[in-house]
Design a protein around this motif. Structure first.
Motif, PDB file in Angstrom:
ATOM      1  N   HIS A 216       0.377  -1.068   0.144  1.00  0.00           N
ATOM      2  CA  HIS A 216       0.071  -0.107   0.263  1.00  0.00           C
ATOM      3  C   HIS A 216       1.079   1.172   0.135  1.00  0.00           C
ATOM      4  N   PHE A 217       2.612   1.260   0.277  1.00  0.00           N
ATOM      5  CA  PHE A 217       2.990   2.399   0.387  1.00  0.00           C
ATOM      6  C   PHE A 217       2.948   3.552  -0.739  1.00  0.00           C
ATOM      7  N   LYS A 218       2.140   3.415  -1.685  1.00  0.00           N
ATOM      8  CA  LYS A 218       2.383   4.004  -3.251  1.00  0.00           C
ATOM      9  C   LYS A 218       0.942   4.951  -2.889  1.00  0.00           C
ATOM     10  N   GLN A 219       0.092   3.779  -2.293  1.00  0.00           N
ATOM     11  CA  GLN A 219      -1.554   4.679  -1.725  1.00  0.00           C
ATOM     12  C   GLN A 219      -1.804   5.764  -0.628  1.00  0.00           C
ATOM     13  N   GLU A 220      -0.286   4.701   0.267  1.00  0.00           N
ATOM     14  CA  GLU A 220      -1.150   5.394   1.660  1.00  0.00           C
ATOM     15  C   GLU A 220       0.375   5.762   2.726  1.00  0.00           C
ATOM     16  N   ARG A 221       0.607   6.739   3.267  1.00  0.00           N
ATOM     17  CA  ARG A 221       1.207   6.978   3.838  1.00  0.00           C
ATOM     18  C   ARG A 221       1.097   7.907   5.852  1.00  0.00           C
TER      19      ARG A 221
END
Length: 306
Positions: A216-221
């Protein structure tokens, strides 16, 4: 092949085989390749290595002699005799600067591992440990043991009289290879005298976080997003991750995002705005400030110096 690529290609093993062609001595079944490669043998197809690529597979490389450098997610590793290197699924791989290098390789597709019902969970945490090193020197004995397993795996794949026992034999041999890797990681961690506790304590939480982060790192920080996924309060979640890894959850998130941004700036032809959108930033300006805060450079400055 066009020398300009828009994105870093993500290849299947079948695609790699179609590009580089099988060599005499290779053992191959769909999803699994065991073979040897030498830098002394040059092929026109190897021009493809001018560009990085990624695989949905584990790539296990044993360096028999000579040397070769492999850049993985912007980190460069130098392999020499008796070195073990692992490239993990979805990592960007870029071999270069080979000097009279001879290596033994084993490529295991994730789909193949699932289909074979291979249980690598017992050494999953050890593999996560190795993601922080990727490359390690083995004793001559440990190196030869891994070579022997690869030879046995190759022989079983080449066995034309496949029967009901074939899959079980392959499963056992691949499992043995992973456990040998796990043993090497244990020895390497002890010899380096690193703070092993950071991976031992709360290992289950840390492993789950790493798996979620990879997805999920590309969508959620947001730390809150991952804490919610793990049914923990953000404060307790942050404490657990800090205890188990030595870094906060926010630091891990930023590390993944910046690493991906650097890879795209360095290897792809996407412009800064396209990269900002691919990483789910609201606009180029916000991405630029975020990148400079963590690297000391603007995305454009970083791209120019590569």
């Amino acid at each position: 092949m066009n020398s300009i690529i828009k994105e870093i290609p993500r290849l299947s093993i079948d695609k790699v085989i179609s590009i580089f062609n099988k060599e005499e001595g290779d053992a191959y079944i769909p999803g699994c390749l065991v073979g040897k490669r030498s830098s002394r043998k040059k092929k026109t197809s190897e021009q493809y290595l001018k560009h990085p690529f990624s695989l949905d597979a584990f790539v296990i490389i044993l360096c028999n002699s000579g040397s070769v450098s492999i850049t993985t997610n912007s980190r460069e590793f130098s392999l020499s005799e008796n070195d073990l290197y692992i490239n993990f699924p979805s990592q960007i791989m870029y071999p270069h600067d080979a000097d009279n290098c001879k290596v033994s390789i084993c490529v295991l597709d994730l789909a193949f591992i699932r289909e074979m019902s291979l249980d690598i969970k017992p050494i999953t945490q050890k593999l996560i440990d190795m993601k922080n090193t990727q490359c390690m020197k083995l004793t001559e004995n440990a190196f030869n043991e891994m070579l022997d397993i690869e030879k046995s795996l190759s022989a079983e794949i080449k066995n034309n009289e496949r029967d009901s026992a074939s899959d079980e034999i392959l499963r056992c041999l691949i499992g043995a290879l992973f456990f040998k890797v796990g043993r090497a990681i244990d020895l390497n961690v002890k010899e380096r005298s690193v703070n092993k506790e950071m991976f031992d304590r709360n290992a289950g939480y840390f492993k789950e976080f790493m798996l979620l982060l990879g997805q999920h790192f590309k969508q959620e920080r947001s730390v809150g997003f991952y804490a919610d996924k793990m049914h923990l309060s953000p404060k307790y979640f942050t404490t657990l991750i800090k205890r188990s890894s030595g870094q906060t959850a926010a630091e891990w998130i930023n590390h993944y995002v910046i690493l991906e941004a650097k890879n795209l700036l360095k290897y792809s032809t996407m412009n800064v705005q396209e990269i900002a959108y691919s990483l789910n930033f609201p606009n180029q300006s916000f991405f630029g400030k975020y990148f400079k805060h963590h690297t000391g450079m603007t995305p454009s400055e970083y791209k120019k110096c590569q």
